[in-house]
Scaffold this active site. Structure first.
Site, PDB file in Angstrom:
ATOM      1  N   GLY A  14       0.128   4.390  -0.538  1.00 22.95           N
ATOM      2  CA  GLY A  14      -0.685   5.601  -0.509  1.00 22.95           C
ATOM      3  C   GLY A  14      -0.017   6.631   0.388  1.00 22.95           C
ATOM      4  O   GLY A  14       1.217   6.709   0.455  1.00 22.95           O
TER       5      GLY A  14
ATOM      6  N   GLY B  37       1.917   4.751   3.453  1.00 23.67           N
ATOM      7  CA  GLY B  37       2.963   3.867   2.915  1.00 23.67           C
ATOM      8  C   GLY B  37       4.087   4.682   2.300  1.00 23.67           C
ATOM      9  O   GLY B  37       5.274   4.374   2.486  1.00 23.67           O
TER      10      GLY B  37
ATOM     11  N   LYS C 159      -6.048   0.490   3.185  1.00 25.42           N
ATOM     12  CA  LYS C 159      -7.194   0.802   4.040  1.00 25.42           C
ATOM     13  C   LYS C 159      -7.633  -0.495   4.733  1.00 25.42           C
ATOM     14  O   LYS C 159      -7.528  -1.589   4.157  1.00 25.42           O
ATOM     15  CB  LYS C 159      -8.333   1.384   3.201  1.00 25.42           C
ATOM     16  CG  LYS C 159      -8.039   2.811   2.738  1.00 25.42           C
ATOM     17  CD  LYS C 159      -8.328   3.803   3.858  1.00 25.42           C
ATOM     18  CE  LYS C 159      -7.856   5.211   3.610  1.00 25.42           C
ATOM     19  NZ  LYS C 159      -8.575   5.973   2.625  1.00 25.42           N
TER      20      LYS C 159
ATOM     21  N   ALA D 252      -0.588  11.952   7.071  1.00 28.79           N
ATOM     22  CA  ALA D 252      -0.101  12.198   5.716  1.00 28.79           C
ATOM     23  C   ALA D 252      -1.275  12.301   4.748  1.00 28.79           C
ATOM     24  O   ALA D 252      -2.312  11.679   4.952  1.00 28.79           O
ATOM     25  CB  ALA D 252       0.822  11.064   5.280  1.00 28.79           C
TER      26      ALA D 252
ATOM     27  N   SER E 217      -9.666  11.742   7.474  1.00 28.77           N
ATOM     28  CA  SER E 217      -9.496  10.918   6.270  1.00 28.77           C
ATOM     29  C   SER E 217     -10.863  10.448   5.760  1.00 28.77           C
ATOM     30  O   SER E 217     -11.068  10.328   4.550  1.00 28.77           O
ATOM     31  CB  SER E 217      -8.598   9.726   6.559  1.00 28.77           C
ATOM     32  OG  SER E 217      -9.149   8.945   7.590  1.00 28.77           O
TER      33      SER E 217
ATOM     34  N   LYS F 214      -6.931   4.257  19.873  1.00 29.07           N
ATOM     35  CA  LYS F 214      -6.986   4.981  18.587  1.00 29.07           C
ATOM     36  C   LYS F 214      -8.361   4.800  17.942  1.00 29.07           C
ATOM     37  O   LYS F 214      -8.917   5.737  17.371  1.00 29.07           O
ATOM     38  CB  LYS F 214      -5.875   4.448  17.679  1.00 29.07           C
ATOM     39  CG  LYS F 214      -5.743   5.129  16.323  1.00 29.07           C
ATOM     40  CD  LYS F 214      -4.827   6.324  16.364  1.00 29.07           C
ATOM     41  CE  LYS F 214      -4.851   7.182  15.119  1.00 29.07           C
ATOM     42  NZ  LYS F 214      -4.046   6.678  14.026  1.00 29.07           N
TER      43      LYS F 214
ATOM     44  N   ASN G 227     -11.089   7.670  16.513  1.00 27.06           N
ATOM     45  CA  ASN G 227     -11.669   7.640  15.165  1.00 27.06           C
ATOM     46  C   ASN G 227     -13.190   7.502  15.212  1.00 27.06           C
ATOM     47  O   ASN G 227     -13.901   8.063  14.378  1.00 27.06           O
ATOM     48  CB  ASN G 227     -11.054   6.492  14.349  1.00 27.06           C
ATOM     49  CG  ASN G 227      -9.600   6.759  14.001  1.00 27.06           C
ATOM     50  OD1 ASN G 227      -9.226   7.880  13.714  1.00 27.06           O
ATOM     51  ND2 ASN G 227      -8.777   5.737  14.043  1.00 27.06           N
TER      52      ASN G 227
ATOM     53  N   ASN H 102      -7.631  20.139  10.474  1.00 28.76           N
ATOM     54  CA  ASN H 102      -7.546  18.957   9.586  1.00 28.76           C
ATOM     55  C   ASN H 102      -8.921  18.489   9.142  1.00 28.76           C
ATOM     56  O   ASN H 102      -9.883  18.509   9.909  1.00 28.76           O
ATOM     57  CB  ASN H 102      -6.912  17.759  10.317  1.00 28.76           C
ATOM     58  CG  ASN H 102      -5.437  17.966  10.550  1.00 28.76           C
ATOM     59  OD1 ASN H 102      -4.916  19.053  10.323  1.00 28.76           O
ATOM     60  ND2 ASN H 102      -4.785  16.921  11.017  1.00 28.76           N
TER      61      ASN H 102
ATOM     62  N   GLY I 153       0.849  -1.187   0.000  1.00 29.11           N
ATOM     63  CA  GLY I 153       0.000   0.000   0.000  1.00 29.11           C
ATOM     64  C   GLY I 153       0.883   1.235   0.000  1.00 29.11           C
ATOM     65  O   GLY I 153       1.412   1.628   1.048  1.00 29.11           O
TER      66      GLY I 153
END
Ligand code: NAD
Length: 315
Positions: A9, A12, A80, A132, A259, A188, A192, A256, A7
């Site tokens: 992306g 990665g 993902k 990122a 994602s 985490k 999320n 931000n 990955g």
């Protein structure tokens, strides 16, 4: 230590670029041909979000065929979370007898997805507070900088976990070892659970969740449901107050776009099923209902199917 990242992306590419500075050969694997070509032609350029400075990392090769990358000492899965099991299966040529596999992905079920193909003893896991965004083929923006925390699934501090942590630290990726990887993943996950779906549905940046009473209440309710499920499952969280912690993360990442919001705006599939959906499944297994997470899950699934903000028939 030969590293293969599955990955290439946003994450990665970031980890690949940084790790290529630590005297370790780094190979990236991706199903996206333009990305593979761009990396082989010009390496990866990392743009620092804070300073705007761009740095080139030329010492990286990329492939779409895992056999070309060959067996890794350390394989890192950065697809993902909905694609983990499939990506490991499709890239099995990188896994030899001695290969250790690391997941730092968000969501629940990544270890289990890898374990469909590989023995659990070969898997290590953790979380990352790095951020990122992919700007285009071969170009990534390094957003928030934070710790990577990794550990063995059984909590032991082995030579291999120390070697991986050393390598990451040498590459400038601040890394610690934890004896409670399951707790880390849930810590985490709960962040999320509180931020991603709500920002994806409302279109606001993270910090705004705290500015609107309605959204702040939903954030707290969704995280509290997750905390209750974690407790019933016997997961030992490392964070004492997940609701306050999620609020702190919102404030610290105020500008931000999560994602999940980025995925909805770009018309891409999200990780909703591995985040709020995971709370529903895990809750059902221990007899706990999670109605707020159920609504968030359904709304994001609707947006995934129908897109955000498009005029609909009859409007
Ligand atoms: P991304 O969508 O930018 O990258 C995933 C890449 O995987 C894509 O380039 C895709 O083409 C590739 N891919 C898909 N299937 C593949 C396969 N079978 N074989 C090889 N490659 C394949 O995603 P990302 O933002 O880098 O996120 C990766 C994981 O890290 C997610 O779980 C995410 O939640 C987590 N994470 C992301 C961030 C962030 O700031 N982006 C921060 C922390 C954690």
């Amino acid at each position: 230590m030969k590293i293969v990242i599955i990955g290439a992306g946003a994450m990665g590419s970031l980890y690949g670029a940084k790790l290529s500075t630590a005297e370790a050969p780094v190979y990236l694997l991706d199903v996206w041909p333009e990305q593979v070509r761009a990396i082989n032609e010009g390496g990866i350029t990392v743009e620092d979000a804070a300073s705007g400075a761009a740095e080139a990392y030329p010492k990286i090769r990329a492939f779409s065929d895992a056999a070309e990358a060959g067996e890794a000492d350390l394989a890192i899965v950065f697809v993902k979370s909905t694609l983990t099991a499939r990506a490991v299966r499709e890239n099995r040529a990188v896994f030899g007898e001695h290969t250790t596999v690391l997941t730092l992905q968000n969501g629940l079920g990544n270890v289990e997805g890898i374990a469909e193909t590989l023995p659990r003893g070969r898997i290590i896991a953790g979380t990352t507070a790095q951020g990122a965004t992919l700007l285009g083929p071969g170009r990534v923006r390094h957003g928030g900088k934070g710790k990577t925390v990794i550990g063995e699934l059984d909590g032991s501090v082995t030579e291999r976990i120390k070697a991986v942590a050393d390598l990451f630290n040498r590459a400038g990726l601040e890394t610690e070892i934890s004896a409670n990887v399951e707790g880390l993943i849930w810590d985490k996950l709960l962040v999320n659970v509180g931020i991603n779906a709500l920002t994806a549905i409302t279109g606001v940046p993270n910090g705004e969740l705290l500015l609107h009473e309605e959204l702040a209440e939903l954030l707290a309710a969704a995280v509290a449901e997750g905390e209750q499920v974690a407790g019933a499952k016997g997961v030992k969280l490392n964070i004492p107050d997940p609701v306050s912690h999620t609020r702190e993360v919102c404030a610290a990442t105020g500008k931000n776009r999560s994602s999940m919001l980025q995925d909805i705006l770009a018309g891409r599939p999200t990780e909703i099923d591995r985040i709020n959906g995971a709370i529903l499944r895990e809750g059902a297994a221990v007899g706990i209902a999670a109605p707020v997470n159920a609504v968030l899950h359904k709304l994001v699934t609707f947006l995934e199917k129908n897109g955000a903000g498009k005029p609909r028939r009859g409007m």
